[in-house]
Design a protein around this motif. Structure first.
Motif, PDB file in Angstrom:
ATOM      1  N   PRO A 158      11.966  -3.877  -9.453  1.00  0.00           N
ATOM      2  CA  PRO A 158      11.225  -2.531  -9.302  1.00  0.00           C
ATOM      3  C   PRO A 158      10.760  -2.063  -7.946  1.00  0.00           C
ATOM      4  CG  PRO A 158       9.873  -4.671  -9.516  1.00  0.00           C
ATOM      5  CD  PRO A 158      11.399  -4.970  -9.505  1.00  0.00           C
ATOM      6  N   ILE A 159      10.631  -0.876  -7.625  1.00  0.00           N
ATOM      7  CA  ILE A 159      10.249  -0.050  -6.395  1.00  0.00           C
ATOM      8  C   ILE A 159       8.682  -0.266  -6.593  1.00  0.00           C
ATOM      9  CG2 ILE A 159      10.281   1.841  -4.934  1.00  0.00           C
ATOM     10  CD1 ILE A 159      12.859   2.425  -6.033  1.00  0.00           C
ATOM     11  N   ALA A 160       7.898  -0.945  -5.558  1.00  0.00           N
ATOM     12  CA  ALA A 160       6.630  -0.968  -5.619  1.00  0.00           C
ATOM     13  C   ALA A 160       5.969   0.299  -5.143  1.00  0.00           C
ATOM     14  CB  ALA A 160       5.859  -2.113  -4.965  1.00  0.00           C
ATOM     15  N   ALA A 161       4.550   0.746  -5.676  1.00  0.00           N
ATOM     16  CA  ALA A 161       4.180   1.880  -4.984  1.00  0.00           C
ATOM     17  C   ALA A 161       3.999   1.889  -3.646  1.00  0.00           C
ATOM     18  CB  ALA A 161       2.621   1.994  -5.848  1.00  0.00           C
ATOM     19  N   ALA A 162       3.942   1.155  -2.996  1.00  0.00           N
ATOM     20  CA  ALA A 162       3.566   1.177  -1.480  1.00  0.00           C
ATOM     21  C   ALA A 162       4.905   0.817  -0.786  1.00  0.00           C
ATOM     22  CB  ALA A 162       2.445   0.029  -1.137  1.00  0.00           C
ATOM     23  N   ASP A 163       6.105   0.777  -1.396  1.00  0.00           N
ATOM     24  CA  ASP A 163       7.245   0.130  -0.644  1.00  0.00           C
ATOM     25  C   ASP A 163       7.700   1.381   0.127  1.00  0.00           C
ATOM     26  OD1 ASP A 163       8.327  -2.249  -1.167  1.00  0.00           O
ATOM     27  OD2 ASP A 163       8.936  -1.603  -3.052  1.00  0.00           O
ATOM     28  N   THR A 164       8.008   1.032   1.461  1.00  0.00           N
ATOM     29  CA  THR A 164       8.910   1.965   2.172  1.00  0.00           C
ATOM     30  C   THR A 164      10.334   1.607   2.378  1.00  0.00           C
ATOM     31  OG1 THR A 164       8.367   0.618   4.072  1.00  0.00           O
ATOM     32  CG2 THR A 164       6.849   2.154   3.723  1.00  0.00           C
ATOM     33  N   THR A 165      11.062   2.572   2.993  1.00  0.00           N
ATOM     34  CA  THR A 165      12.362   2.100   3.182  1.00  0.00           C
ATOM     35  C   THR A 165      12.496   0.778   3.811  1.00  0.00           C
ATOM     36  OG1 THR A 165      13.285   4.408   3.037  1.00  0.00           O
ATOM     37  CG2 THR A 165      14.551   2.623   4.393  1.00  0.00           C
ATOM     38  N   ALA A 166      11.710   0.427   4.997  1.00  0.00           N
ATOM     39  CA  ALA A 166      11.583  -0.853   5.702  1.00  0.00           C
ATOM     40  C   ALA A 166      11.386  -1.750   4.518  1.00  0.00           C
ATOM     41  CB  ALA A 166      10.627  -0.781   6.682  1.00  0.00           C
ATOM     42  N   SER A 167      10.385  -1.834   3.768  1.00  0.00           N
ATOM     43  CA  SER A 167      10.019  -3.122   2.875  1.00  0.00           C
ATOM     44  C   SER A 167      11.117  -3.186   1.724  1.00  0.00           C
ATOM     45  CB  SER A 167       8.601  -2.974   2.345  1.00  0.00           C
ATOM     46  OG  SER A 167       8.627  -1.680   1.580  1.00  0.00           O
ATOM     47  N   LEU A 168      11.521  -2.142   1.277  1.00  0.00           N
ATOM     48  CA  LEU A 168      12.647  -2.271   0.019  1.00  0.00           C
ATOM     49  C   LEU A 168      14.117  -2.866   0.711  1.00  0.00           C
ATOM     50  CD1 LEU A 168      13.009  -1.948  -2.890  1.00  0.00           C
ATOM     51  CD2 LEU A 168      13.726   0.505  -2.350  1.00  0.00           C
ATOM     52  N   HIS A 169      14.325  -2.278   1.977  1.00  0.00           N
ATOM     53  CA  HIS A 169      15.426  -2.698   2.579  1.00  0.00           C
ATOM     54  C   HIS A 169      15.617  -4.285   2.743  1.00  0.00           C
ATOM     55  CE1 HIS A 169      17.633  -4.380   6.051  1.00  0.00           C
ATOM     56  NE2 HIS A 169      18.268  -3.451   6.029  1.00  0.00           N
ATOM     57  N   ASP A 170      14.414  -4.736   2.973  1.00  0.00           N
ATOM     58  CA  ASP A 170      14.361  -6.332   3.214  1.00  0.00           C
ATOM     59  C   ASP A 170      14.440  -7.096   1.852  1.00  0.00           C
ATOM     60  OD1 ASP A 170      14.072  -5.804   5.928  1.00  0.00           O
ATOM     61  OD2 ASP A 170      11.964  -6.574   5.944  1.00  0.00           O
TER      62      ASP A 170
END
Length: 318
Positions: A158-170
């Motif tokens: 899932p893509i969390a509501a607070a995800d940024t490209t930086a956090s989702l990248h990791d």
């Protein structure tokens, strides 16, 4: 017992470095790593090795950095190492047919989306920008098309509501590393069944440009908030107030309304700006020559008043 799989690796950024480390930790023989030539980086613009090259050198792996792979001479070291498979992750070069057919088991790619959605250069950014609820990793058998090869393995998150490209990248780098190790374990026995990508649902994740950063306040607040998260950490969304370009690192949608771009309210912890639909509460900002900071601290150096208006232009306008 069959001979251990010889895995050549091609990749450049941190996303790929994570996969390379996982492959090495799993015990695979990696005779050669391909990565982009060293590039200028940092304030001093010194030539800097890619994250993949740094991992390879630290682990004692041979590195090759050809500008292209079009000629036999450019492919010489790859051919000489006789890999069973070439794993590719965010390498940055298009592989010609001569490379795709060079390894006995072909070339497999770690792609950071659920293909066929978000083929192309920036799948993580575009998934967040579009407001997608999930994304994932696809391990793909490479062909000459742009991320068009048969799918060998897919894993969704899932893509969390607070995800940024930086956090989702990791998150995706960790998932991609696990997926490629899983795929390599099954590849020699033919346990992975290639599945052709469906013709429906194809989208393309075009490369991110700095020109996309300017916020068009006439758009709905939710769309702008998604773009702000997508453009964190690059190129960072911007708004222009009193001829000053302000970077907007994070924001929250709030149920307010007004003329798009107008500052509706200001207090010690928030600046609320009207959008085409609803409004945004700006959370983290950065002015030129300064660092990113919470709104309260930002306002002490750059006061903002209710009734002021951000420039309403922006390349994100429909």
């Amino acid at each position: 017992m069959p001979a251990p799989l010889r895995v050549a690796f091609a990749g450049t950024p941190e996303f790929a470095a994570c996969a390379l480390e996982a492959i090495l930790d799993a015990g695979y023989d990696v005779p050669l790593v391909l990565t982009q030539p060293d590039r200028p980086a940092g304030r001093g613009m010194k030539l800097t090795a890619s994250p993949v090259k740094q991992v390879a050198l630290a682990r004692g792996i041979e590195v090759d950095q050809p500008e292209k792979l079009r000629t036999e001479d450019q492919r010489r070291r790859l051919a000489a190492c006789a890999p069973d498979v070439l794993v590719v992750a965010a390498y940055g070069l298009i592989l010609p047919q001569a490379v795709l057919t060079l390894p006995r088991l072909g070339c497999i790619n770690i792609h950071a989306s659920l293909l066929p959605r978000w083929r192309g250069a920036a799948p993580i950014h575009r998934a967040i920008e579009a407001g997608d609820s999930e994304t994932g990793i696809t391990i793909m058998q490479m062909d000459e098309g742009l991320d068009t090869g048969a799918m060998l393995l897919r894993r969704a998150i899932p893509i969390a509501a607070a995800d940024t490209t930086a956090s989702l990248h990791d998150k995706l780098a960790t998932l991609g590393a696990a997926c490629v190790v899983e795929a390599l374990a099954q590849l020699p026995a033919g346990a992975l069944q290639p599945v052709a990508q469906p013709a429906e649902g194809v989208t393309y994740a075009s490369k991110i440009s700095r020109g996309e950063a300017a916020i068009a306040w006439s758009r709905p607040a939710r769309q702008i908030e998604c773009a702000i998260r997508a453009f964190n950490p690059f190129p960072v969304a911007t708004g222009t107030l009193r001829d000053t370009v302000i970077k907007v690192w994070s924001a929250e949608v709030v149920a307010r309304s007004g003329e798009p771009g107008t500052v509706l309210a200001v207090d010690d912890t928030s600046v609320i700006v009207a959008c085409g639909d609803q409004a945004l509460r700006l959370v983290e900002l950065q002015r030129p020559g300064s660092r990113r900071m919470a709104v309260g601290e930002f306002l002490r150096g750059f006061p903002v008043c209710a009734g002021e208006r951000f420039a309403t232009g922006g390349l994100q306008a429909d």
